[in-house]
Design a protein around this motif. Sequence first.
Motif, PDB file in Angstrom:
ATOM      1  N   ARG A 264       0.821  -1.207   0.000  1.00  0.00           N
ATOM      2  CA  ARG A 264       0.000   0.000   0.000  1.00  0.00           C
ATOM      3  C   ARG A 264       0.861   1.266   0.000  1.00  0.00           C
ATOM      4  O   ARG A 264       0.552   2.243  -0.683  1.00  0.00           O
ATOM      5  CB  ARG A 264      -0.923   0.000   1.215  1.00  0.00           C
ATOM      6  CG  ARG A 264      -1.918   1.141   1.248  1.00  0.00           C
ATOM      7  CD  ARG A 264      -2.951   1.029   0.153  1.00  0.00           C
ATOM      8  NE  ARG A 264      -3.829  -0.112   0.324  1.00  0.00           N
ATOM      9  CZ  ARG A 264      -4.839  -0.416  -0.468  1.00  0.00           C
ATOM     10  NH1 ARG A 264      -5.071   0.346  -1.526  1.00  0.00           N
ATOM     11  NH2 ARG A 264      -5.596  -1.472  -0.249  1.00  0.00           N
ATOM     12  N   GLN A 267       2.267   1.768  -3.406  1.00  0.00           N
ATOM     13  CA  GLN A 267       1.212   2.291  -4.276  1.00  0.00           C
ATOM     14  C   GLN A 267       1.084   3.801  -4.134  1.00  0.00           C
ATOM     15  O   GLN A 267       1.004   4.533  -5.134  1.00  0.00           O
ATOM     16  CB  GLN A 267      -0.129   1.639  -3.936  1.00  0.00           C
ATOM     17  CG  GLN A 267      -1.291   2.193  -4.756  1.00  0.00           C
ATOM     18  CD  GLN A 267      -2.652   1.829  -4.169  1.00  0.00           C
ATOM     19  OE1 GLN A 267      -2.741   1.252  -3.082  1.00  0.00           O
ATOM     20  NE2 GLN A 267      -3.717   2.167  -4.877  1.00  0.00           N
ATOM     21  N   ILE A 275      -4.447  -0.482  -6.861  1.00  0.00           N
ATOM     22  CA  ILE A 275      -3.356  -1.265  -6.267  1.00  0.00           C
ATOM     23  C   ILE A 275      -2.975  -2.451  -7.147  1.00  0.00           C
ATOM     24  O   ILE A 275      -1.856  -2.970  -7.057  1.00  0.00           O
ATOM     25  CB  ILE A 275      -3.748  -1.740  -4.848  1.00  0.00           C
ATOM     26  CG1 ILE A 275      -2.479  -2.145  -4.077  1.00  0.00           C
ATOM     27  CG2 ILE A 275      -4.768  -2.876  -4.911  1.00  0.00           C
ATOM     28  CD1 ILE A 275      -2.700  -2.354  -2.598  1.00  0.00           C
ATOM     29  N   THR A 278       0.144  -1.855  -8.911  1.00  0.00           N
ATOM     30  CA  THR A 278       1.345  -1.989  -8.080  1.00  0.00           C
ATOM     31  C   THR A 278       1.701  -3.449  -7.848  1.00  0.00           C
ATOM     32  O   THR A 278       2.872  -3.779  -7.635  1.00  0.00           O
ATOM     33  CB  THR A 278       1.129  -1.286  -6.728  1.00  0.00           C
ATOM     34  OG1 THR A 278       0.453  -0.050  -6.931  1.00  0.00           O
ATOM     35  CG2 THR A 278       2.448  -1.017  -6.017  1.00  0.00           C
TER      36      THR A 278
END
Length: 319
Positions: A264, A267, A275, A278
């Motif tokens: 996270r 990202q 996400i 990513t």
Amino acid sequence: MPAQIPDELGGHMADFMQHMASEKRHSPRTCDSYQQDLQRLAIWLMEQGSTQWCAVSGHDLRRYVANLSRQGLSGRSIARHLSAVRRFYQYLLREGFAKDNPALDIRAPKSSRRLPRVADVDQVNSLLDAAPDEPLEVRDRCMFELMYSSGLRLAELASLDVNSVDCKAGEARVVGKGGKTRLLPVGRKALDAISQWLPVRAGLAPETEPALFVSRRGDRISHRSVQARLSRWGIVKGADQKLHPHMLRHSFASHMLESSGDLRAVQELLGHADIATTQVYTHLDFQHLARVYDQSHPRARRRSSRGRDDQNAGQEGNT
């Protein structure tokens, strides 16, 4: 608009492009991409004997997708084409020039996911620790340090102004895709590189030029120049592969994820809206782990030949 496209097709396309630029405020680059995709479809429709957007059916678009696939376009490129067509038909529906959107249920063929190429940590360190040999290389190293330090896109780097970076706070304010602004940390090495570049920049740029990175002429550096200078830096400084700006961004993401495991956070740093974009770096990290496993685990090592297996088996029996 190309002369070979009749007004029945070209007129609506021109109106749509005006809508994208003025109402939706998309960038010129995005508008150009939409226009190229729609022109390609319009030319194909003409070859099929059709000159009316309202006459296009889902079956027609499936044939078009098959044609693109035969021409060698990847699933990702075809998906981009279809996205442009869907947006175009949304506009035609709104304006009353179409009764339905034939692209709604059309999907691009799946293609294997291409993992981004990255440089390993030692190679990046070696390249960025190389000493500049002339003033413009001071700028070059600063650009590459900042790109790797903060995971910047090429366009984000080139659009930085001097006041975009707060050296005391160690932060950079970056305008990303869709005009979204994010605040990014800047590492110590990149801050050092900026402090070395600013005095050189002062001798090149007029006081009215806001750009952080300027060309020899003193104006904002172009995307193509950044690409060319990074490629040159890799050659001069002994890189074992061709360097391009996105490789530094990919390397940033991969190295951050490998060290932190925080998907996270990566990202947010990259400025990804989804996400899932990513998550490609988790596959990349797993590939690295798999290579280490294959090379290191005694029950996983791969042999190149039967004779080598037998030889190694004999050696293992003697230990």
